[in-house]
Design an enzyme around this catalytic site. Sequence first.
Site: not given
Length: 436
Positions: A163, A280
């Site tokens: 992130k 995902h």
Amino acid sequence: MKRNYDPIIFCQSESLDLEDFVIATYLMSAQTKDVLMRAGAMAVEQTTGTWLRVPDETDEVRRKFVGRVINVFNVPGYEATCPDKIRTCVIQIAFPWRNFGQQLPELLSTVFGNISIMDNLKLLDLQFPKSFTAGFKGPRFGTQGLRDRLGIQDRPLTLAMIKPCTGIPIDVIERQFYNLALSGVDMVKDDELIADPIHAPLFKRIEACQRAAEKAYKETGKKVLYIPNITDRQDRMFEKAHKAIDMGVEALMVNVHATGYGTMSALAEDDSIKVPLLAHPCYSGTSYMGSSTGMSSHIIHGKFMRLEGADMVVYNCSYGKVPSLVERYVRIGQSLLSDFHGLKPTFPSPAAGMHPGLVGQVMDDLGPDIIIGAGASMHAHPMGLKGGVAALNQAAEAWKLNVTPQEYAQDHEELRISIDQWGVYDPNKSIFELTN
């Protein structure tokens, strides 16, 4: 002799050898005086015919290849009168799987091809016979295989992600991976929004993360699995998969709903790849979020991912930052873990806002065979990444010991601080802006 309802098309499940059919269940609302005729038109449209019967669509062709309407139920279950102009019903059509073979792209073309453009038609479920699923190898590793690979048997696995999602350079990614690896996390994946960008190309990113993983391993003795995102055009994706493995990568991630069904199963069954695969969920909302269109979430995140060969599936947790009915996220988990004609079970990873205060509730719902996928609650923990990972593991330990997170937190500072920051699961309260 002409009949309104062709008995070849309109029958009941007991009329059929169900090993020869995939059964599709639909929810339909339509202004129609004859729902049977509408259902029959759907069955023909997706198999042998069109709006008019053509000369070569013989009874013999229909007996072998036409879809069969096996159930039509009014909702509510009207019998004598039907006061509503709009008819809502559940329709079940059995499709001969010899029409499309043991593959998902043509299966979808059949069970939801042309009719997917109809208003107010949702595919609720697909029921597969063992004869059909026998053509799929499913997950190469599954839950136990991944546990064995990581040497972790007695707790949920932890999955971190780089992130922010994109925009950070290679040196920052390497530093972040190294710190995540030191924190005690089990796996680190790329974000779905970073695959092969100019600022952090895939192979340079792999070099950096593998270097960081090796450095952390020498210091801790714990091996952390890096899962790079290889999403791309299919030919390039296979090139990237093979090169990544040559570079020492031991797991791969694909935005499977964007690349198309059939892609991941090709990766899973390639004996030159042989690594766990993570699916995902990005882009999947286009298929399932409509209440009266698209497909049910447990089909695409559950059954399809098992058939595709995913060892791990990330999807939205109902208690996190993305709205989702509890029964839907739970049903996805059940579809991944319950028996499915002998295919290995797949790890569910309910995510999107996961924090330690939610871990016990998710384990109540799905059990210990889950992956705890967290981003912000690891990165933003007041005690740093190590504290964030420890808090997640402590929440799982509390569940295993059958004590509340609050009780366990009394002697575990990382969990206590996490609960002070973000609380525990509360069905009447949300800390997330997207669900308030």
